[in-house]
Design a protein around this motif. Structure first.
Motif, PDB file in Angstrom:
ATOM      1  N   THR A  59      11.989  10.120 -10.187  1.00  0.00           N
ATOM      2  CA  THR A  59      12.871   9.795  -9.063  1.00  0.00           C
ATOM      3  C   THR A  59      12.091   9.171  -7.911  1.00  0.00           C
ATOM      4  N   ALA A  60      10.923   9.713  -7.621  1.00  0.00           N
ATOM      5  CA  ALA A  60      10.091   9.157  -6.545  1.00  0.00           C
ATOM      6  C   ALA A  60       9.665   7.728  -6.864  1.00  0.00           C
ATOM      7  N   ALA A  61       9.309   7.466  -8.112  1.00  0.00           N
ATOM      8  CA  ALA A  61       8.903   6.108  -8.509  1.00  0.00           C
ATOM      9  C   ALA A  61      10.070   5.131  -8.368  1.00  0.00           C
ATOM     10  N   LEU A  62      11.238   5.536  -8.815  1.00  0.00           N
ATOM     11  CA  LEU A  62      12.404   4.649  -8.729  1.00  0.00           C
ATOM     12  C   LEU A  62      12.840   4.418  -7.285  1.00  0.00           C
ATOM     13  N   HIS A  63      12.838   5.473  -6.491  1.00  0.00           N
ATOM     14  CA  HIS A  63      13.262   5.338  -5.091  1.00  0.00           C
ATOM     15  C   HIS A  63      12.272   4.475  -4.298  1.00  0.00           C
ATOM     16  N   TRP A  69       3.097   5.866  -3.085  1.00  0.00           N
ATOM     17  CA  TRP A  69       4.197   6.564  -3.752  1.00  0.00           C
ATOM     18  C   TRP A  69       3.985   6.590  -5.260  1.00  0.00           C
ATOM     19  N   ASN A  70       3.381   5.546  -5.798  1.00  0.00           N
ATOM     20  CA  ASN A  70       3.074   5.508  -7.218  1.00  0.00           C
ATOM     21  C   ASN A  70       2.110   6.637  -7.577  1.00  0.00           C
ATOM     22  N   ARG A  71       1.077   6.827  -6.753  1.00  0.00           N
ATOM     23  CA  ARG A  71       0.129   7.912  -7.007  1.00  0.00           C
ATOM     24  C   ARG A  71       0.819   9.278  -6.901  1.00  0.00           C
ATOM     25  N   SER A  72       1.717   9.414  -5.944  1.00  0.00           N
ATOM     26  CA  SER A  72       2.459  10.673  -5.820  1.00  0.00           C
ATOM     27  C   SER A  72       3.334  10.914  -7.047  1.00  0.00           C
ATOM     28  N   ARG A 110       0.835  -1.207   0.000  1.00  0.00           N
ATOM     29  CA  ARG A 110       0.000   0.000   0.000  1.00  0.00           C
ATOM     30  C   ARG A 110       0.870   1.257   0.000  1.00  0.00           C
ATOM     31  N   THR A 111       1.947   1.224   0.757  1.00  0.00           N
ATOM     32  CA  THR A 111       2.866   2.360   0.776  1.00  0.00           C
ATOM     33  C   THR A 111       3.495   2.568  -0.599  1.00  0.00           C
TER      34      THR A 111
END
Length: 132
Positions: free
Chosen positions: A70-74, A20-23, A15-16
């Motif tokens: 970057t957020a998706a990869l991290h 992050w995917n949505r962000s 879920r977390t």
């Protein structure tokens, strides 16, 4: 290493990851909106909107898109770290925990392709600041 032997730990991590995917998607969409808004404003009133230079909108939009990538990869990296701490008892039988990571990696790849397409389009239309 987790000793809870409870699949809810895995589902909470997933879920977390999806949050992050949505962000990531929101950041990418916002970057695209910023990049395209300069074009829309210039078409609406070319004399009044000289302050919002298309080159600035391009750079700001690309920055938001790359922040989303970057957020998706991290988040994929962090999720992998969490998966390594779980025991086999915490995975439901037949459950593949990698689908969420695959989705995030696809979002990152498509975000990079979008950034490249916007950059190439700006360079082709001679937007100042886009030419290498």
């Amino acid at each position: 290493m987790s000793d809870l032997k409870d699949p809810r730990v895995l589902f909470a991590a997933e879920r977390t990851l999806l949050a992050w995917n949505r962000s990531s998607l929101a950041l990418i969409a916002f970057g695209f909106l910023i990049e395209r808004s300069a074009l829309l404003l210039e078409l609406a009133a070319p004399q009044r909107n000289a302050a919002l230079h298309p080159g600035y909108a391009l750079w700001l939009g690309l920055a938001f898109i790359l922040l989303g990538v970057t957020a998706a990869l991290h988040s994929c990296r962090e999720y992998r770290v969490v998966l390594r701490t779980l025991t086999p008892a915490e995975f439901p039988p037949g459950y593949r925990a990698t689908w969420g990571m695959g989705l995030n990696l696809a979002v990152a790849l498509l975000g990079l392709l979008l950034a490249a397409a916007l950059w190439l389009n700006a360079a082709a239309t001679n937007v100042p600041g886009a030419a290498g």
